[in-house]
Design an enzyme around this catalytic site. Sequence first.
Site, PDB file in Angstrom:
ATOM      1  N   SER A  25      -7.325  17.753   9.964  1.00 40.16           N
ATOM      2  CA  SER A  25      -6.809  19.110   9.824  1.00 40.16           C
ATOM      3  C   SER A  25      -5.371  19.002   9.336  1.00 40.16           C
ATOM      4  O   SER A  25      -4.611  18.148   9.770  1.00 40.16           O
ATOM      5  CB  SER A  25      -6.861  19.819  11.175  1.00 40.16           C
ATOM      6  OG  SER A  25      -6.436  21.148  11.003  1.00 40.16           O
ATOM      7  N   LYS A  49      -8.306  23.611   8.380  1.00 39.25           N
ATOM      8  CA  LYS A  49      -6.933  23.774   8.855  1.00 39.25           C
ATOM      9  C   LYS A  49      -6.974  24.495  10.198  1.00 39.25           C
ATOM     10  O   LYS A  49      -7.808  25.384  10.414  1.00 39.25           O
ATOM     11  CB  LYS A  49      -6.131  24.594   7.832  1.00 39.25           C
ATOM     12  CG  LYS A  49      -4.733  25.030   8.270  1.00 39.25           C
ATOM     13  CD  LYS A  49      -3.739  23.895   8.345  1.00 39.25           C
ATOM     14  CE  LYS A  49      -2.367  24.381   8.841  1.00 39.25           C
ATOM     15  NZ  LYS A  49      -1.470  23.256   9.169  1.00 39.25           N
ATOM     16  N   MET A  75       4.927  22.874   8.650  1.00 42.67           N
ATOM     17  CA  MET A  75       4.208  23.928   7.916  1.00 42.67           C
ATOM     18  C   MET A  75       4.224  25.249   8.673  1.00 42.67           C
ATOM     19  O   MET A  75       4.297  26.318   8.066  1.00 42.67           O
ATOM     20  CB  MET A  75       2.763  23.490   7.658  1.00 42.67           C
ATOM     21  CG  MET A  75       2.617  22.152   6.929  1.00 42.67           C
ATOM     22  SD  MET A  75       3.406  22.162   5.322  1.00 42.67           S
ATOM     23  CE  MET A  75       2.265  23.210   4.415  1.00 42.67           C
ATOM     24  N   GLY A  76       4.105  25.182  10.000  1.00 46.72           N
ATOM     25  CA  GLY A  76       4.109  26.415  10.787  1.00 46.72           C
ATOM     26  C   GLY A  76       2.771  27.131  10.810  1.00 46.72           C
ATOM     27  O   GLY A  76       2.726  28.365  10.886  1.00 46.72           O
ATOM     28  N   CYS A 132       0.413  20.987  18.160  1.00 46.79           N
ATOM     29  CA  CYS A 132       1.184  21.447  17.000  1.00 46.79           C
ATOM     30  C   CYS A 132       2.667  21.474  17.367  1.00 46.79           C
ATOM     31  O   CYS A 132       3.065  22.158  18.312  1.00 46.79           O
ATOM     32  CB  CYS A 132       0.743  22.840  16.554  1.00 46.79           C
ATOM     33  SG  CYS A 132       1.788  23.432  15.201  1.00 46.79           S
ATOM     34  N   LYS A 166      -7.161  17.695  19.975  1.00 52.45           N
ATOM     35  CA  LYS A 166      -6.226  16.911  19.163  1.00 52.45           C
ATOM     36  C   LYS A 166      -4.977  16.697  19.993  1.00 52.45           C
ATOM     37  O   LYS A 166      -4.307  17.649  20.398  1.00 52.45           O
ATOM     38  CB  LYS A 166      -5.899  17.673  17.874  1.00 52.45           C
ATOM     39  CG  LYS A 166      -4.867  17.015  16.969  1.00 52.45           C
ATOM     40  CD  LYS A 166      -5.515  16.138  15.920  1.00 52.45           C
ATOM     41  CE  LYS A 166      -4.572  15.694  14.834  1.00 52.45           C
ATOM     42  NZ  LYS A 166      -4.705  16.490  13.616  1.00 52.45           N
ATOM     43  N   GLY A 252      -1.819   7.481   9.411  1.00 47.86           N
ATOM     44  CA  GLY A 252      -1.484   6.388   8.507  1.00 47.86           C
ATOM     45  C   GLY A 252      -2.663   5.676   7.882  1.00 47.86           C
ATOM     46  O   GLY A 252      -2.541   4.508   7.514  1.00 47.86           O
ATOM     47  N   THR A 274      -2.072  12.539   5.220  1.00 45.82           N
ATOM     48  CA  THR A 274      -1.093  12.413   4.133  1.00 45.82           C
ATOM     49  C   THR A 274      -1.712  11.810   2.865  1.00 45.82           C
ATOM     50  O   THR A 274      -1.452  12.294   1.752  1.00 45.82           O
ATOM     51  CB  THR A 274       0.122  11.571   4.578  1.00 45.82           C
ATOM     52  OG1 THR A 274       0.723  12.192   5.725  1.00 45.82           O
ATOM     53  CG2 THR A 274       1.172  11.506   3.482  1.00 45.82           C
TER      54      THR A 274
END
Length: 313
Positions: A25, A49, A75-76, A132, A166, A252, A274
């Site tokens: 996500s 997301k 990102m918020g 988050c 998460k 990673g 990423t």
Amino acid sequence: MTLQQINTSSTIAEVNLSNYIINASGPRCTTEDELINLAQSDSAAIMTKSCTLLPRSGNPEPRYQTLEHGSVQSMGLPNLGYQAYLDMLPRLKQYNKPVIVSISGLSISDNVEMVSKFQQSEADLLEVNFSCPNVPGKPQLGYDFEQTEKALAAITKLGDKPLGIKLPAYFDMNHFETVANILKKFPIKFISSINSIGNTLVIDADTESTIIKPNSGLGGLCGSYIKPIGLANVRTFRSLLPKEICIFGVGGVYTGIDAFEYLLAGADAVQVATCYQEQGSECFTRLNNELSTILASKGYKDINEVKGKLQTI
Ligand code: DHB
């Protein structure tokens, strides 16, 4: 042996994944177009997301920066609001791939409301985000153990669909044990470990400035910088949790070797953030090829021969 003969399929809470690698996500999984692109890729599942009750445009830009070995972001929680993902689910399910809905309420009651709705949906798995770091005034749930327990008590009694959470990264053995003991009290089917490392600061020495705008420049660190932390979290939770609780390793993964390391640490599958943001969905094809190539070169035919088999010296 051909690469196709290497078995990298996996199972999370009785949901079959055709291979070991899915998107995390975060990047490129907010709009229906992005999610359909994932459906058509070699990602073994479609992860959305993190959604909130209402649509959000997120934090002010710049809010994501690429770094030499990863990224930093605040990102918020920009997302379409949970109703849009509920409406999209029947269309996403036409691609015959598991759909995992990520839920990130701004309060426990928001999470209860969204989990209840998705319990009645076609989603295969629900991942509730306890970590988050980027909404001002909203601390990471996973760092408040009382609230974590309260939230788990509330969201695990809303239906039978498999639920996972998460988690943020932990750095202290006491914290690992405390969290594992809380998780064991509830019918949690998987964890995703780890989220970005929250509230880190990257400085541009040339401009003598922060490089992202939100939160005075503090943001979540992602990518290769955090892989050793992700590996340690997966390995430690694997040793503390019953085997019925599956683990997604996150943090990673850029190469087949990274995925192989998470496999040694005990992950049932890995999520990619990423690298997917930077390279697009072709990365899933490459990562799958690289993982199979490594397994074949070592004489393994199946990920289960390696899972959790890290040697210690
Ligand atoms: C965001 C970042 C995260 O690390 C997360 O878990 C959820 C949302 C964000 O800023 O959008």
